[in-house]
Design a protein around this motif. Structure first.
Motif, PDB file in Angstrom:
ATOM      1  N   GLN A   1      44.706 -17.801 -53.189  1.00  0.00           N
ATOM      2  CA  GLN A   1      45.125 -16.938 -51.899  1.00  0.00           C
ATOM      3  C   GLN A   1      45.635 -15.584 -52.393  1.00  0.00           C
ATOM      4  O   GLN A   1      45.411 -14.904 -51.622  1.00  0.00           O
ATOM      5  CB  GLN A   1      46.571 -18.004 -51.514  1.00  0.00           C
ATOM      6  CG  GLN A   1      47.002 -17.664 -50.081  1.00  0.00           C
ATOM      7  CD  GLN A   1      45.832 -17.981 -49.034  1.00  0.00           C
ATOM      8  OE1 GLN A   1      44.791 -18.980 -49.516  1.00  0.00           O
ATOM      9  NE2 GLN A   1      45.874 -17.223 -47.896  1.00  0.00           N
TER      10      GLN A   1
ATOM     11  N   ILE B   1      42.842 -13.247 -52.254  1.00  0.00           N
ATOM     12  CA  ILE B   1      42.217 -12.903 -50.677  1.00  0.00           C
ATOM     13  C   ILE B   1      43.160 -11.926 -50.148  1.00  0.00           C
ATOM     14  O   ILE B   1      42.777 -10.999 -49.483  1.00  0.00           O
ATOM     15  CB  ILE B   1      42.300 -14.129 -50.018  1.00  0.00           C
ATOM     16  CG1 ILE B   1      41.191 -15.059 -50.467  1.00  0.00           C
ATOM     17  CG2 ILE B   1      42.157 -13.646 -48.505  1.00  0.00           C
ATOM     18  CD1 ILE B   1      41.067 -16.511 -49.844  1.00  0.00           C
ATOM     19  N   LYS B   2      44.396 -12.223 -50.413  1.00  0.00           N
ATOM     20  CA  LYS B   2      45.362 -11.023 -49.964  1.00  0.00           C
ATOM     21  C   LYS B   2      45.133  -9.463 -50.230  1.00  0.00           C
ATOM     22  O   LYS B   2      45.320  -8.367 -49.581  1.00  0.00           O
ATOM     23  CB  LYS B   2      46.820 -11.154 -50.286  1.00  0.00           C
ATOM     24  CG  LYS B   2      47.234 -12.453 -49.909  1.00  0.00           C
ATOM     25  CD  LYS B   2      47.780 -12.416 -48.440  1.00  0.00           C
ATOM     26  CE  LYS B   2      48.520 -13.764 -47.907  1.00  0.00           C
ATOM     27  NZ  LYS B   2      48.626 -14.103 -46.350  1.00  0.00           N
TER      28      LYS B   2
ATOM     29  N   ILE C   1      42.255  -8.459 -50.895  1.00  0.00           N
ATOM     30  CA  ILE C   1      40.804  -7.637 -50.466  1.00  0.00           C
ATOM     31  C   ILE C   1      40.805  -6.664 -49.256  1.00  0.00           C
ATOM     32  O   ILE C   1      41.607  -7.065 -48.394  1.00  0.00           O
ATOM     33  CB  ILE C   1      39.957  -8.851 -50.116  1.00  0.00           C
ATOM     34  CG1 ILE C   1      39.564  -9.957 -50.885  1.00  0.00           C
ATOM     35  CG2 ILE C   1      38.526  -8.386 -49.374  1.00  0.00           C
ATOM     36  CD1 ILE C   1      39.005 -11.357 -50.565  1.00  0.00           C
ATOM     37  N   PRO C   2      40.348  -5.465 -49.713  1.00  0.00           N
ATOM     38  CA  PRO C   2      40.515  -4.528 -48.543  1.00  0.00           C
ATOM     39  C   PRO C   2      39.981  -4.803 -47.155  1.00  0.00           C
ATOM     40  O   PRO C   2      38.735  -5.565 -47.186  1.00  0.00           O
ATOM     41  CB  PRO C   2      39.687  -3.124 -49.144  1.00  0.00           C
ATOM     42  CG  PRO C   2      39.804  -3.530 -50.650  1.00  0.00           C
ATOM     43  CD  PRO C   2      39.441  -5.069 -50.693  1.00  0.00           C
ATOM     44  N   HIS C   3      40.336  -4.032 -46.201  1.00  0.00           N
ATOM     45  CA  HIS C   3      39.854  -4.517 -45.026  1.00  0.00           C
ATOM     46  C   HIS C   3      38.448  -4.188 -44.785  1.00  0.00           C
ATOM     47  O   HIS C   3      37.719  -4.986 -44.280  1.00  0.00           O
ATOM     48  CB  HIS C   3      40.510  -3.646 -43.933  1.00  0.00           C
ATOM     49  CG  HIS C   3      41.800  -4.173 -43.468  1.00  0.00           C
ATOM     50  ND1 HIS C   3      42.238  -4.074 -42.258  1.00  0.00           N
ATOM     51  CD2 HIS C   3      42.857  -4.505 -44.044  1.00  0.00           C
ATOM     52  CE1 HIS C   3      43.425  -4.729 -41.965  1.00  0.00           C
ATOM     53  NE2 HIS C   3      43.848  -4.980 -43.173  1.00  0.00           N
TER      54      HIS C   3
ATOM     55  N   ILE D   1      35.680 -17.868 -47.585  1.00  0.00           N
ATOM     56  CA  ILE D   1      37.082 -16.949 -47.569  1.00  0.00           C
ATOM     57  C   ILE D   1      37.287 -16.509 -45.827  1.00  0.00           C
ATOM     58  O   ILE D   1      38.319 -16.522 -45.586  1.00  0.00           O
ATOM     59  CB  ILE D   1      36.388 -15.605 -48.092  1.00  0.00           C
ATOM     60  CG1 ILE D   1      36.492 -15.801 -49.592  1.00  0.00           C
ATOM     61  CG2 ILE D   1      37.729 -14.452 -47.864  1.00  0.00           C
ATOM     62  CD1 ILE D   1      35.758 -14.899 -50.460  1.00  0.00           C
TER      63      ILE D   1
ATOM     64  N   TYR E   1      41.748 -12.475 -40.325  1.00  0.00           N
ATOM     65  CA  TYR E   1      43.049 -12.082 -40.391  1.00  0.00           C
ATOM     66  C   TYR E   1      44.271 -13.031 -39.782  1.00  0.00           C
ATOM     67  O   TYR E   1      45.322 -13.117 -40.090  1.00  0.00           O
ATOM     68  CB  TYR E   1      43.481 -10.534 -40.104  1.00  0.00           C
ATOM     69  CG  TYR E   1      42.974  -9.667 -41.050  1.00  0.00           C
ATOM     70  CD1 TYR E   1      43.522  -9.401 -42.355  1.00  0.00           C
ATOM     71  CD2 TYR E   1      41.924  -8.815 -41.258  1.00  0.00           C
ATOM     72  CE1 TYR E   1      43.200  -8.770 -43.493  1.00  0.00           C
ATOM     73  CE2 TYR E   1      41.323  -8.303 -42.037  1.00  0.00           C
ATOM     74  CZ  TYR E   1      41.947  -8.047 -43.389  1.00  0.00           C
ATOM     75  OH  TYR E   1      41.561  -7.163 -44.414  1.00  0.00           O
TER      76      TYR E   1
ATOM     77  N   LYS F   1      43.300 -16.137 -39.491  1.00  0.00           N
ATOM     78  CA  LYS F   1      43.598 -17.334 -40.397  1.00  0.00           C
ATOM     79  C   LYS F   1      44.704 -16.974 -41.605  1.00  0.00           C
ATOM     80  O   LYS F   1      45.445 -17.887 -41.867  1.00  0.00           O
ATOM     81  CB  LYS F   1      42.293 -17.542 -41.058  1.00  0.00           C
ATOM     82  CG  LYS F   1      42.178 -18.548 -42.017  1.00  0.00           C
ATOM     83  CD  LYS F   1      41.131 -19.137 -42.588  1.00  0.00           C
ATOM     84  CE  LYS F   1      40.695 -17.912 -43.666  1.00  0.00           C
ATOM     85  NZ  LYS F   1      39.556 -18.276 -44.580  1.00  0.00           N
TER      86      LYS F   1
END
Lengths: 212, 212
Positions: free
Chosen positions: A3, A6-7, A9-11, A80, B207, B209
Motif C-alpha cells: 500500500q 502505491i501511495k 506512485i506519481p500521477h 494496482i 484514486y 479506490k
DNA sequence: TTTGCACTGTTAAAGTAATAACAAACTATG
DNA sequence: CATAGTTTGTTATTACTTTAACAGTGCAAA
C-alpha cells in the motif's frame, strides 16, 4: 503490491500504466508473450527509460534477455489500478458527448463500467444508449445508492456543471470527471479530474500559429 | 507582444491563458470592467500567485488599486493565442464525439471555427451537423486545400487513427488533436496533442479506490 | 572461456512548473 | 500628511517530472 508503495506512485505514472496496459493487451491478443521496454515506448510517445522507470516504481522486474512478461505485467498493472470488486460509473448528460462515452466504454473493461446515464430530456429518459439505460436526474440519488455508483462523468451543458457536481457529491459520488468547460468545486476527499476541449483546441491553434 | 517573449511562455501558461480569457469574457458580458488576480483564481482552480505570474510572463500590468482591466486583458490574450486571420478546423469522424465537438464550437470563437466534418458513412455525407457540413473522407484533400484548413481533430474509431493522421499530414494539416485512444505519429513540425478518455477515467477510478 | 552485445534497474542530473516570500505602489482614511 | 491596508510584480525556493548516465547481468558466438 504494498500500500505504501502505491501511495508514492506519481500521477503521471498512473496515467502511463493505464496506457501501457492497453498496449500490452493488444500485444497479448496477438499472441506475443514477452516485450522490451523500447517496444512499449514505441507504441506510446515516450522513451524506453521512462517505461523502465515506471515499472521500477511498481516493483516489476523483467527478464534481462527477453524483456517483460506481458501477461504478468498486465496482471500487476490491473492489480494496482483496478478495484477488485469493480467500479461503477454514471454519465450525467446524455447528449452527444455522454453517448460517445457510453458507446466507447461498452464492454471495454471488466472492472470499470458505465451502468447508468442521466438527463432531464423526457425524450431520452427511459431509452437506452449502447446498453446504458438513461434515467431522469431526479432519480439519481436513489439509483446511485442502489447501484453503488462511485464515479460520475459530467457532460451536461457548462451552465449546469456546478450544480450537477454539487448534487453528485451530495449523493455519495467519490470521483468526478468533468468534461464541461466550467470548473467545479468539490470538498476534500472527492477526487476531481477536469478536461476542457476548448483549451486543448486553442492550444493546438496557438502552436500551429507559432510554427509558421 | 514580442515574438521572442511568446516563445518562452510555458505550455501550461498557454492553457491557462485560454481559461482566463473564458472567465474574463463571462465577467465582461456581465458588465464588470476590472478584476483582481484572486477573483480570476477563484473562478479557475488555481492560486492568485499563479495568475499574476502568468500575466507577468505575457507582460501585462494591472492597476494596483483596481486590478486588471478586463477588456484590455482579453484583447492581449487574444492577440497572443488567436491567429489574426482566423484558423480553420476540420473534424475527422462524425460519430457522437465528432458531432459533440461540432455543436460545442458552434459560434464560440470568432477566430477559431470548425468548417468541415469528414466521414466514410454515406448516411452522414452530405448532411450538416450543427452547421458543420459533412463530406466524404475521399474529398478531404481538396477541401482542406481549398478552405485552408490547418487543424484536424481525429475522432474516428481507434483502429483508423494512425492512417487518418498520416492522411492529414499529407494533406497539409499542421496541428492535430487526437481523441482516439490510439497514439499516432507525426513528423517534425506538426503539432500533436493527444487526449485519452480511457486513461482519464481509469485514473479517477484509481484514486477513488485509493481514497477508501 | 572470454568477449561483445543488448537489455534491465537504479542513481544522478537537468528541466519544468508551482509555491512562497517580499518589496513596491497606490489609495483611502484619520 | 502619515499610516494602514490591499494588491501587484518579481525573485527565490521547493516540488515534481523527465532525461541522462552507467553499472550489472545474461546470452551468444568466436
Amino acid at each position: 503490491m504494498k500500500q505504501e508503495l502505491i501511495k508514492k506512485i506519481p500521477h503521471k505514472t498512473i496515467e502511463r500504466l493505464s496506457q501501457y496496459r492497453r498496449a500490452l493487451l493488444l500485444c497479448y491478443d496477438k499472441g506475443q508473450t514477452y516485450i522490451f521496454s523500447h517496444e512499449i515506448a514505441n507504441i506510446q510517445h515516450i522513451t524506453a527509460v521512462q517505461v523502465r522507470r515506471d515499472l521500477m516504481l511498481i516493483g516489476y522486474s523483467g527478464n534481462l534477455r527477453r524483456g517483460y512478461n506481458i501477461k504478468d505485467l498486465i496482471d500487476l498493472i490491473s492489480e494496482i489500478i483496478d478495484n477488485p470488486d469493480g467500479q461503477k460509473v454514471a454519465v450525467f448528460g446524455m447528449g452527444n458527448l455522454g453517448r460517445a462515452l457510453s458507446k466507447y466504454f461498452k464492454d471495454r473493461r471488466e472492472k470499470l463500467s458505465i451502468v447508468a446515464g442521466f438527463d432531464v430530456n423526457p425524450d431520452k429518459v427511459g431509452k437506452s444508449y449502447y446498453g446504458v439505460p438513461c434515467f431522469h436526474i431526479d432519480d439519481a440519488k436513489e439509483i446511485i445508492a442502489r447501484e453503488g455508483i462511485k464515479i460520475g462523468i459530467i457532460t451536461v451543458p457548462g451552465a449546469y456543471a456546478v450544480e450537477t457536481a454539487k448534487l453528485l457529491v451530495e449523493y455519495g459520488i467519490k470521483g468526478i470527471l468533468n468534461y464541461t468547460p466550467t470548473p467545479v468545486e468539490v470538498p476534500e476527499g472527492i477526487f476531481l479530474e477536469e478536461y476542457d476541449m476548448v483549451t486543448s483546441l486553442e492550444k493546438v491553434a496557438f502552436y500551429v500559429k507559432e510554427a509558421k
